[in-house]
Design a protein around this motif. Structure first.
Motif, PDB file in Angstrom:
ATOM      1  N   TYR A  70       4.050 -24.442  24.298  1.00 25.46           N
ATOM      2  CA  TYR A  70       4.746 -24.328  23.028  1.00 25.46           C
ATOM      3  C   TYR A  70       5.861 -25.349  22.887  1.00 25.46           C
ATOM      4  CZ  TYR A  70       2.364 -19.873  22.715  1.00 25.46           C
ATOM      5  OH  TYR A  70       1.404 -18.899  22.671  1.00 25.46           O
TER       6      TYR A  70
ATOM      7  N   ALA B 221      14.688 -28.987  17.526  1.00 25.47           N
ATOM      8  CA  ALA B 221      13.400 -28.659  18.140  1.00 25.47           C
ATOM      9  C   ALA B 221      13.111 -29.611  19.277  1.00 25.47           C
ATOM     10  CB  ALA B 221      12.280 -28.718  17.104  1.00 25.47           C
TER      11      ALA B 221
ATOM     12  N   CYS C 170      15.712 -18.530  18.236  1.00 23.36           N
ATOM     13  CA  CYS C 170      14.764 -19.477  18.790  1.00 23.36           C
ATOM     14  C   CYS C 170      13.372 -19.100  18.319  1.00 23.36           C
ATOM     15  CB  CYS C 170      14.836 -19.559  20.305  1.00 23.36           C
ATOM     16  SG  CYS C 170      14.277 -18.118  21.201  1.00 23.36           S
ATOM     17  N   ALA C 171      12.522 -20.096  18.262  1.00 20.94           N
ATOM     18  CA  ALA C 171      11.165 -19.909  17.775  1.00 20.94           C
ATOM     19  C   ALA C 171      10.204 -20.773  18.574  1.00 20.94           C
ATOM     20  CB  ALA C 171      11.090 -20.268  16.289  1.00 20.94           C
TER      21      ALA C 171
ATOM     22  N   ASP D 183       6.400 -22.715  18.717  1.00 25.63           N
ATOM     23  CA  ASP D 183       5.381 -23.366  17.885  1.00 25.63           C
ATOM     24  C   ASP D 183       4.197 -23.709  18.781  1.00 25.63           C
ATOM     25  OD1 ASP D 183       5.462 -26.390  15.783  1.00 25.63           O
ATOM     26  OD2 ASP D 183       3.862 -24.966  16.229  1.00 25.63           O
TER      27      ASP D 183
ATOM     28  N   GLN E  24       9.213 -23.290   8.564  1.00 20.89           N
ATOM     29  CA  GLN E  24       9.521 -22.023   9.219  1.00 20.89           C
ATOM     30  C   GLN E  24       8.294 -21.115   9.308  1.00 20.89           C
ATOM     31  OE1 GLN E  24      13.189 -20.037   8.197  1.00 20.89           O
ATOM     32  NE2 GLN E  24      14.168 -21.969   7.619  1.00 20.89           N
TER      33      GLN E  24
ATOM     34  N   GLN F 204       5.455 -21.931  10.030  1.00 24.14           N
ATOM     35  CA  GLN F 204       4.518 -22.402  11.040  1.00 24.14           C
ATOM     36  C   GLN F 204       4.876 -21.943  12.450  1.00 24.14           C
ATOM     37  OE1 GLN F 204       4.838 -26.608   9.705  1.00 24.14           O
ATOM     38  NE2 GLN F 204       2.606 -26.532   9.485  1.00 24.14           N
ATOM     39  N   TYR F 205       6.054 -21.404  12.634  1.00 22.69           N
ATOM     40  CA  TYR F 205       6.412 -20.926  13.965  1.00 22.69           C
ATOM     41  C   TYR F 205       5.656 -19.633  14.253  1.00 22.69           C
ATOM     42  CZ  TYR F 205      10.001 -24.476  14.018  1.00 22.69           C
ATOM     43  OH  TYR F 205      10.652 -25.691  13.996  1.00 22.69           O
ATOM     44  N   ASP F 206       5.181 -19.532  15.482  1.00 25.15           N
ATOM     45  CA  ASP F 206       4.321 -18.405  15.833  1.00 25.15           C
ATOM     46  C   ASP F 206       5.103 -17.189  16.312  1.00 25.15           C
ATOM     47  OD1 ASP F 206       2.798 -21.158  16.754  1.00 25.15           O
ATOM     48  OD2 ASP F 206       1.435 -19.682  15.848  1.00 25.15           O
TER      49      ASP F 206
ATOM     50  N   TRP G  15       9.215 -15.506  17.185  1.00 23.54           N
ATOM     51  CA  TRP G  15      10.650 -15.574  16.930  1.00 23.54           C
ATOM     52  C   TRP G  15      11.389 -14.607  17.843  1.00 23.54           C
ATOM     53  CZ3 TRP G  15      12.964 -18.580  13.033  1.00 23.54           C
ATOM     54  CH2 TRP G  15      12.082 -19.215  12.146  1.00 23.54           C
TER      55      TRP G  15
END
Length: 125
Positions: free
Chosen positions: A32, A50, A96-97, A99, A109, A111-113, A115
């Protein structure tokens, strides 16, 4: 599933520094790209920084570039956000996220898988 847990928030004076950490568990962390976003009271959530899967590529919002540094330690399954020269306008909940497009260093936002739940950072003037 990936679980993300932020820590390191709190109260800091303007001009000070703080380090946020985000510990990941579940799937392979290096699969990720990771990001930090924040939401100030009464405002929409915004992108902060990021980092790609290997740590070789980073991207910052203009408002934090030169003051904040994102990094990661894949051996510890952790991403960090080092914040320096903090300003009252940096006050926000920081998230935090993760991807799954691991080479990407900027994503919408949506698109982040995964959180985290966030950690509060308050900068006093």
């Amino acid at each position: 599933q990936v679980q993300l847990v932020e820590s390191g928030g709190g109260l800091v004076q303007a001009g000070g520094s703080q380090r946020l950490s985000c510990a990941a568990s579940g799937r392979t962390f290096s699969n990720y790209a990771m990001a930090w976003l924040r939401q100030a009271p009464g405002k929409e959530r915004e992108f902060v920084a990021a980092i790609n899967w290997s740590g070789t590529s980073t991207y910052y919002a203009a408002s934090v570039k030169g003051r904040f540094t994102i990094s990661r330690d894949n051996a510890k399954n952790t991403v960090y956000l080092d914040m320096n020269s903090l300003k009252p306008e940096d006050t926000a909940v920081y998230y935090c996220a993760a991807d799954s497009v691991r080479s990407r260093v900027f994503a919408a936002q949506s698109q982040y898988d995964y959180w985290g739940l966030g950690t509060q950072v308050t900068v006093s003037s």
